[in-house]
Enzyme design. Structure first.
Site, PDB file in Angstrom:
ATOM      1  N   SER A   1      39.585  41.780  33.478  1.00  0.00           N
ATOM      2  CA  SER A   1      38.638  43.054  32.571  1.00  0.00           C
ATOM      3  C   SER A   1      38.019  42.705  32.143  1.00  0.00           C
ATOM      4  O   SER A   1      37.106  43.696  31.734  1.00  0.00           O
ATOM      5  CB  SER A   1      40.001  42.791  30.934  1.00  0.00           C
ATOM      6  OG  SER A   1      40.212  43.305  29.537  1.00  0.00           O
TER       7      SER A   1
ATOM      8  N   ARG B   1      31.176  47.342  31.557  1.00  0.00           N
ATOM      9  CA  ARG B   1      31.450  46.363  31.588  1.00  0.00           C
ATOM     10  C   ARG B   1      31.390  45.873  33.351  1.00  0.00           C
ATOM     11  O   ARG B   1      31.183  44.706  34.310  1.00  0.00           O
ATOM     12  CB  ARG B   1      32.572  45.985  31.448  1.00  0.00           C
ATOM     13  CG  ARG B   1      33.823  46.875  32.201  1.00  0.00           C
ATOM     14  CD  ARG B   1      34.972  46.204  32.212  1.00  0.00           C
ATOM     15  NE  ARG B   1      36.289  47.137  31.898  1.00  0.00           N
ATOM     16  CZ  ARG B   1      37.490  47.754  31.684  1.00  0.00           C
ATOM     17  NH1 ARG B   1      38.332  46.662  31.548  1.00  0.00           N
ATOM     18  NH2 ARG B   1      38.232  48.774  32.426  1.00  0.00           N
TER      19      ARG B   1
ATOM     20  N   ARG C   1      34.456  49.335  27.020  1.00  0.00           N
ATOM     21  CA  ARG C   1      35.695  49.297  28.537  1.00  0.00           C
ATOM     22  C   ARG C   1      35.836  50.207  29.088  1.00  0.00           C
ATOM     23  O   ARG C   1      35.793  50.457  30.273  1.00  0.00           O
ATOM     24  CB  ARG C   1      37.010  49.426  27.561  1.00  0.00           C
ATOM     25  CG  ARG C   1      38.353  48.850  28.288  1.00  0.00           C
ATOM     26  CD  ARG C   1      39.087  48.571  27.627  1.00  0.00           C
ATOM     27  NE  ARG C   1      40.325  48.739  28.201  1.00  0.00           N
ATOM     28  CZ  ARG C   1      40.785  49.371  29.148  1.00  0.00           C
ATOM     29  NH1 ARG C   1      40.267  51.512  28.590  1.00  0.00           N
ATOM     30  NH2 ARG C   1      42.406  49.523  29.573  1.00  0.00           N
TER      31      ARG C   1
ATOM     32  N   GLU D   1      39.226  30.399  22.997  1.00  0.00           N
ATOM     33  CA  GLU D   1      37.954  30.822  22.719  1.00  0.00           C
ATOM     34  C   GLU D   1      36.407  28.966  22.509  1.00  0.00           C
ATOM     35  O   GLU D   1      35.892  29.493  22.578  1.00  0.00           O
ATOM     36  CB  GLU D   1      37.222  31.771  21.481  1.00  0.00           C
ATOM     37  CG  GLU D   1      37.899  33.324  22.281  1.00  0.00           C
ATOM     38  CD  GLU D   1      39.590  32.812  22.335  1.00  0.00           C
ATOM     39  OE1 GLU D   1      40.455  32.496  21.317  1.00  0.00           O
ATOM     40  OE2 GLU D   1      40.472  33.430  22.514  1.00  0.00           O
TER      41      GLU D   1
END
Lengths: 270, 311
Positions: free
Chosen positions: B34, B7, B164, B55
């Site tokens: 994030s 990421r 992640r 979304e």
């Protein structure tokens, strides 16, 4: 074009819609007939556009979110010169430039493909945001159905448009009170409709969606209103102009046969 | 071994893409930091649009931005982006062949403690079946950065999947990267291990251990799942005669499926698939989950040995 001429033009567009649906033997007459006066006024009196240059960067954008009534849009686009009206006879046929639902890569003048309900307003929000970021002056118009307002995405988009104060965006609700299963009020009420849009930080104008002067004035008011997006709630009649189609949900998605077409054309020719 | 989350590569690539092209815009969806889109937001606040937790609207707005001449990046957790907004991606973006870029974060089981709801394990399948869509799953942060820049420079919809957790850096800044071009990151003649994402590293570890037992495995970094590098993959199958696919995704419909669909038609060879086998994830430590779901190098070694009947 004066009011009388425009009224006659709209009757001719209604005839065009019914003929193409009868030839195609499928499609959606009810909503096409409720929406046609608004779409016609938009293209004749309001939109900054050039049928010879569909991709002109400064053009205003029109998105038909209730994509199933594309015959109304096609009738106007053909009449305006976006493509040869001969194509209207090929609606819904294999290889036609006129798909059953709007397709941007098939039809000159169609801005975006769609027909899965609830998606158009988000696209319109993106276009209006894009114009804002690039300091461009084009306006964005998005027509929705009242049944379509049952889609959650409409309210996601409405929230974003209100939040970003997109006064370059104008929504239109073709409020014909009906959907496939019957009256919207019975299937799943979207009321209180005015309060909903106000709560989402929109400027609301309510009109009779078949009063040509009222439609035109509403669009001018929307253009002049600053600091909020405007939604025009246009009270319309599903199947407007053909007595046996008016306010009858059975005509949502059924094409007229040759007999029914003849009867409808007789009424519209008067 | 230097480790870094993919990421981070996405976040860096997005900033670089924004520097190269002023039309690049990014959409935030509440999880901005994030998914590392906050780096773009800090650098180009006028080109960052916050849309909150929505979304479907995110995808539609991205479509509208592309239609007004921008190059929008819609980033979200892959499971919600590809899942919840699939119809919007299909009908608005892919049918229109719009120039929208999707960043699918938190790919795979290695998301860890958040559990099954947040572990994207099906998005490759549902993205790669869409006409016009391209799908890229880079192996490390350096490659993710390159993929993100490349995505901004190609025309059309593309889905980039990244993760992640920190994963080992196995490519270099000068390693060539081109969407649609797989390459052998290790040469070998006994079997070809075709992998994507973090499984490329696991495949390299597996290959080193297999070498100690006399098995020479080719390891292919198959970062582009669509369009597949058919020529390279067919040649690898023909040369080695045995294929193991490895991915952090359901085996149904994922990268391995794509490869075996190709090879079944053009160069059928014995094959084994390493991936998640028709089950949802769970909460746990990422490394622990990778082991529990047979996604470590040991699972690849077992697959190779079973395939070559050397167990």
């Amino acid at each position: 074009m004066n009011a009388e001429q425009l009224m006659q033009k709209n009757q001719a567009l209604r005839i065009s819609i019914l003929k193409m649906l009868a030839t195609a033997k499928s499609g959606h007459p009810g909503g096409s007939l409720s929406a046609i006066d608004i779409i016609s006024v938009l293209y004749h009196q309001v939109l900054k556009h050039d049928p010879k240059k569909p991709q002109w960067p400064e053009r205003d954008r029109f998105i038909l979110s209730k994509g199933h009534v594309c015959p109304a849009h096609y009738a106007v686009l053909a009449d305006q010169g976006y493509f040869d009206p001969v194509a209207l006879d090929t609606l819904r046929q294999y290889g036609s430039i006129l798909q059953g639902h709007p397709s941007m890569h098939h039809t000159p003048g169609v801005e975006v493909s769609g027909g899965s309900l609830g998606q158009g307003l988000s696209i319109a929000v993106g276009m209006a945001l894009g114009a804002k970021i690039s300091h461009e002056a084009f306006r964005v118009y998005c027509m929705m159905g009242d049944g379509e307002l049952q889609e959650g995405q409409i309210w996601e988009a409405a929230m974003a448009a209100g939040y970003y104060k997109l006064d370059g965006l104008c929504g239109i609700v073709d409020f014909n009170r009906m959907q496939i299963d019957g009256f919207t009020e019975d299937v799943m009420s979207v009321n209180p409709i005015r309060d909903k849009w106000i709560a989402f930080n929109w400027h609301v104008i309510e009109i009779d969606g078949h009063d040509l002067t009222a439609i035109e004035n509403a669009f001018y008011q929307a253009s002049a209103y600053k600091g909020k997006p405007t939604v025009i709630i246009a009270k319309t009649i599903k199947g407007k102009g053909v007595s046996f189609m008016e306010n009858n949900a059975a005509w949502h998605g059924t094409a007229p046969n040759s007999e029914e077409l003849a009867k409808a054309l007789t009424e519209l020719a008067c | 071994m230097v480790k870094k989350p993919t990421r981070d590569g996405y976040g860096e690539g997005l900033v670089e893409a924004g520097r190269r092209n002023p039309k690049v815009v990014a959409i935030g969806a509440d999880i901005t930091a994030s998914v590392r889109v906050n780096w773009f937001q800090e650098k180009y606040p006028e080109r960052f649009i916050s849309l909150g937790i929505a979304e479907q609207n995110q995808v539609g707005v991205a479509a509208g931005l592309s239609l007004s001449g921008h190059v929008p990046f819609a980033t979200n957790y892959g499971v919600f982006l590809a899942g919840r907004a699939w119809d919007q991606i299909r009908t608005t973006v892919c049918y229109g062949n719009l120039n929208v870029k999707f960043g699918g974060a938190h790919g795979g089981i290695s998301v860890g403690p958040d559990g099954a709801t947040h572990q994207a394990l099906e998005e490759i399948a549902v993205m790669r079946c869409l006409p016009n869509m391209q799908v890229v799953v880079p192996a490390d942060s350096i490659e993710t950065r390159k993929a993100t820049i490349a995505a901004a420079e190609m025309i059309g919809p593309i889905y980039i999947r990244f993760g992640r957790e920190k994963v080992p850096i196995i490519t270099q800044a000068e390693t060539p990267f081109k969407i649609g071009e797989a390459y052998a990151i290790r040469e070998g003649t006994d079997v070809a291990i075709i992998a994507c994402g973090a499984m490329v590293y696991e495949s390299l570890v597996a290959a080193e251990q297999l070498a100690e037992e006399g098995i020479e495995a080719m390891v292919i970094n198959n970062h582009t799942i669509k369009p597949l590098d058919a020529k390279m993959l067919i040649e690898a199958a023909a040369r080695t005669g045995a294929i193991v696919t490895a991915e952090e995704h359901q085996v149904a419909g994922g990268m391995g499926s794509a490869v075996l669909e190709l090879l079944a038609q053009h160069c059928p060879v014995p094959a084994k698939m390493v991936g998640v086998k028709d089950r949802f994830g769970e909460s746990g430590d990422p490394d622990e989950l990778m082991a529990a779901f047979d996604l470590k190098h040991t699972a690849i070694i077992n697959a190779v040995k079973t395939l070559l009947k050397r167990q």
